[in-house]
Design an enzyme around this catalytic site. Structure first.
Site, PDB file in Angstrom:
ATOM      1  NE  ARG A 157     -16.395  63.736  57.780  1.00  0.00           N
ATOM      2  CZ  ARG A 157     -16.006  63.299  58.966  1.00  0.00           C
ATOM      3  NH1 ARG A 157     -14.940  62.532  59.073  1.00  0.00           N
ATOM      4  NH2 ARG A 157     -16.677  63.604  60.063  1.00  0.00           N
ATOM      5  CE  LYS A 187     -14.103  57.303  65.831  1.00  0.00           C
ATOM      6  NZ  LYS A 187     -13.281  56.100  65.751  1.00  0.00           N
ATOM      7  CB  THR A 188      -8.348  56.974  66.535  1.00  0.00           C
ATOM      8  OG1 THR A 188      -9.454  56.928  65.626  1.00  0.00           O
ATOM      9  CG2 THR A 188      -7.466  55.758  66.301  1.00  0.00           C
ATOM     10  CD  GLN A 237     -18.799  61.832  63.035  1.00  0.00           C
ATOM     11  OE1 GLN A 237     -18.194  61.466  62.031  1.00  0.00           O
ATOM     12  NE2 GLN A 237     -18.173  62.219  64.131  1.00  0.00           N
ATOM     13  CG  ASP A 291     -13.684  52.898  66.952  1.00  0.00           C
ATOM     14  OD1 ASP A 291     -14.158  53.965  67.401  1.00  0.00           O
ATOM     15  OD2 ASP A 291     -12.912  52.864  65.970  1.00  0.00           O
ATOM     16  CD  GLU A 292     -16.626  55.147  64.070  1.00  0.00           C
ATOM     17  OE1 GLU A 292     -17.651  55.737  64.468  1.00  0.00           O
ATOM     18  OE2 GLU A 292     -15.730  55.713  63.433  1.00  0.00           O
TER      19      GLU A 292
END
Length: 762
Positions: free
Chosen positions: A614, A33-34, A256, A225-226
């Site tokens: 993770r 995504k980044t 998330q 973002d987020e």
């Protein structure tokens, strides 16, 4: 980087180049995504959009900095530096400085941090002559912050029946007045706190439509973002700014969303389609981080949630190992099991310490793993927090222990003589210290004879000094009579520490209480173990042991090659080759507070999903069959979340997770579940159920211990906390007969048979 679009897969490329209108980018874990957000901005700049017309909002300065650096490699440093890119707070602080005169603030307004805010609250409480023990700064500030994030001003707060009722129930009925005075003091001083940066931006846009219109026209493109982590205040600002052109792109993952306790609202991302009916959705579903087994297992977890945006996350990496599920007899053995596994994996595969992470639900859980790692001499770091024994509340209680054992310990005395507050301030201590220095005596000796020493203090202060001396003397008098646990529990209570911490109703305050309880649990386990070993479990012995555990003199601060210990909340956004998710038990994960609320339970499941994703190569889930809670050995049930995972992706012994009866959540192990050891792969369908734990359940393992005379060399035995082992030697006569047992995971131990409960295995 001329061909940056060639680095993207089809879904990523579409999200980058389709820049007009509202867009929702659902980015699964590890899906890049980044990179998409970065290249979308770079693509706009390549299309000759002016950098100052792009607003990009992040949640951390680190994320903004890294994206700017990546963008600079595509379009050059000058263009990247001219972007309006940063955290919500930094961008809106910038706007408020430009427009501060409209709100009556100086453009040079300063920003309070949490400590500043707490100090102001404390002074207001004192000025209002309220009960300082009831109105803890942290608790009051937490309520004020919640109100601000919901855009509730002091006037509205005073009219909010629900908030007023909640304050009264918490013995803090005057919070609304403190809030009002707090805001007046901030305004008068020309300061804002972090929440004000959002609240005042909303007020600015609400009360000055021309200012809102100015920024609506300035930003042609908005990126967030987020987005699943935004609160109501942030959501409303974004919605207002995008109202005209609607060129808004939000990136996030509803799976998330784990920060509701900070005010984040998952509804913001779930309802994006309602806010922007003509929106386009882009789903980034390829996970580049994890193996196929880990991704598929994570999908089976999150699939149990009702409130979500459907997506099919997949991986084209290697299939990888199944997720291991480890059962430990106790939390102590859990520490041994995980530590031994790290040691073996590192040696076998020549991996670095930094490739391993231990993730837990609460900070208090770090204790047993810190102790196990130290005993194995493995380096570790606590990420996003202090080592368990370095936390203030732990150091405070340990200082009382040290002072009880050795009243001449001046540093311990200075730390706690006025904590909790008992009216012995700095001026008094300066006089006491000066008297000690002049006479060559310790501070304790001066306090013992405070009446006969010329301290120049009033009768009230003298009485307080005598009361403190009497308290410590009472503790010291019990050193020989009470076990380490009994005395530690008495000190925690009689010192006033527990009462003081219970007065703080904030999330941080509850965490500090959990830490104290965990320390007491550790001391209880220590006391039981020492008794079985035939050693008197005194507080002196405990302090000797814990002083070795907390000796960090040989640790280099610059050495980053260490095993990482952290909460799952802190782990979001990070990745490790090997991840251990520990304490996966009912009442712990999911937390006891969440099991009666479907919404809260779904957030706990998202947290579990975050933990699993993770891991790059190996994921291990562990649970303990028993652990100390409130000083009692209690039975622990494996978490319902283990049952959420498709068993074909697990390596697990079925009997390890079938020992509890159902409450609400039932899952079954398919016939093709993975074979482990001698476990048949065609085992009949087994029901797995996970019920919510009652508070403080006493352990009931039907543990039929053998009599001391039945324990002879060579027999295989089982211990409630240390697990399975073999008796190597037996020596001595009753009642002091001892057995030396080599345990599979806990190592070799010598146990006094009249206390040790050993079950003979046939």
């Amino acid at each position: 980087m001329q061909n940056y679009l060639d680095e993207l897969n089809e879904a990523q490329r579409s999200a980058v180049v389709e820049t007009e209108g509202p867009s929702l980018v659902i980015a699964g874990a590890g899906s890049g995504k980044t990179r998409v957000l970065t290249y979308r901005i770079a693509h706009l700049l390549q299309q000759e959009v002016k950098p100052y017309r792009i607003l990009a909002l992040t949640f951390t300065n680190k994320a903004a900095r890294e994206m700017k650096e990546r963008i600079a490699t595509v379009v050059g440093q000058h263009n990247a530096s001219s972007l309006w890119m940063g955290t919500f707070h930094s961008i809106f602080a910038r706007i408020l400085r430009f427009e501060s005169k409209h709100l009556g603030y100086p453009s040079s307004f300063t920003i309070y941090d949490t400590t500043d805010s707490k100090n102001l609250v404390k002074s207001i409480v004192k000025k209002m002559k309220l009960n300082e023990k009831a109105y803890k700064p942290g608790s009051v500030l937490s309520r004020i912050s919640s109100a601000k994030n919901d855009l509730v001003t002091p006037v509205a707060y005073a009219r909010d029946a629900n908030r007023i009722s909640a304050d009264k129930a918490s013995q803090m009925p005057m919070v609304y007045e403190i809030y009002s005075q707090y805001m007046r003091e901030c305004y008068k001083s020309g300061v804002m706190d972090f929440d004000d940066l959002l609240l005042n931006t909303n007020i600015l846009f609400r009360d000055f439509p021309d200012i809102l219109q100015k920024y609506q026209h300035q930003y042609d493109y908005i990126m967030v973002d987020e987005y699943q982590d935004t609160n109501f205040s942030q959501y409303l600002i974004i919605k207002k700014l995008a109202e005209n052109h609607k060129n808004i792109c939000v990136v996030g993952d509803d799976a998330q969303s784990i920060y509701s306790f900070r005010g984040a609202k998952i509804e913001n991302i779930l309802n994006f389609r309602n806010d922007y009916p003509g929106y386009k959705i882009f789903k980034l579903e390829q996970n580049y981080r994890s193996s196929q087994n880990i991704v598929n297992a994570a999908n089976s977890i999150i699939d149990k949630n009702q409130g979500q945006i459907q997506k099919n996350v997949f991986s084209e990496n290697q299939i990888g190992n199944p997720i291991r599920v480890l059962k430990a007899y106790s939390d102590v053995e859990e520490g041994f099991l995980i530590t031994n596994d790290i040691y073996e994996k590192r040696m076998k595969y020549q991996q670095e310490f930094k490739d391993f992470a231990i993730l837990y639900r609460t900070n208090a859980q770090s204790r047993v793993f810190e102790e196990a790692l130290r005993k194995k001499n493995l380096p570790y770091k606590i990420y996003g927090g202090l080592s368990f024994y370095q936390r203030k509340e732990i150091k405070d209680l340990l200082a009382y222990f040290r002072l009880t054992v050795n009243p001449a310990d001046q540093e311990a005395l200075k730390r706690v003589i006025n904590y909790p507050a008992r009216g012995i301030g700095k001026t008094t201590m300066d006089k006491v210290t000066a008297a000690a220095d002049a006479s060559g005596k310790t501070i304790w000796e001066i306090l013992l004879n405070a009446s006969a020493t010329q301290l120049n203090v009033n009768a009230g202060t003298l009485k307080k000094l005598h009361a403190f001396v009497a308290l410590i003397a009472r503790f010291a008098a019990q050193l020989e009579q009470l076990s380490a646990y009994e005395l530690a529990a008495d000190i925690a209570s009689a010192s006033g520490i527990m009462h003081d911490l219970h007065g703080d109703k904030s999330i941080e305050g509850q965490g500090r209480i959990d830490n104290i309880n965990e320390l007491l649990n550790g001391i209880k386990d220590f006391s039981t173990t020492k008794q079985e070993e035939g050693i008197t479990p005194s507080l002196v012995t405990f302090l000797e042991e814990v002083s070795l555990l907390t000796d960090q003199d040989n640790e280099g601060e610059d050495d980053i090659n260490k095993i990482t210990l952290m909460t799952i909340h802190s782990a979001k956004g990070l990745e490790f080759k090997n991840v251990y998710i520990v304490g996966v038990e009912e009442g712990l994960f999911p937390s006891l507070q969440s099991v009666d609320s479907e919404k809260a339970l779904e957030e706990e499941r998202r947290l579990f999903y975050v933990a699993v994703t993770r891991a790059e190569e190996n994921a291990t889930i562990s649970f303990a069959r028993s652990r100390y809670k409130y000083g009692e050995l209690t039975y622990s049930r494996p978490s319902r979340f283990i049952g959420d995972i498709d068993q074909s992706y697990l390596e697990v012994n079925a009997e390890d997770i079938t020992s509890v009866q159902p409450k609400n959540n039932t899952a079954s192990i398919p016939r093709n579940f993975r074979k482990v050891g001698n476990q048949p792969s065609d085992r009949p369908n087994i029901k797995m159920n996970y019920s919510g734990s009652p508070t403080k359940p006493k352990i009931n393992l039907n543990f039929n211990a053998a009599t001391p005379d039945q324990i002879v060399p060579g027999v295989k035995v089982e211990h409630e906390r240390f697990g399975r082992g073999k008796v190597i030697n037996v020596e001595g006569l009753e009642p002091n007969r001892k057995a030396t047992v080599a345990f599979e995971n806990a190592g070799q131990k010598q146990l006094l048979l009249k206390f040790a409960k050993l079950k003979i295995l046939t």
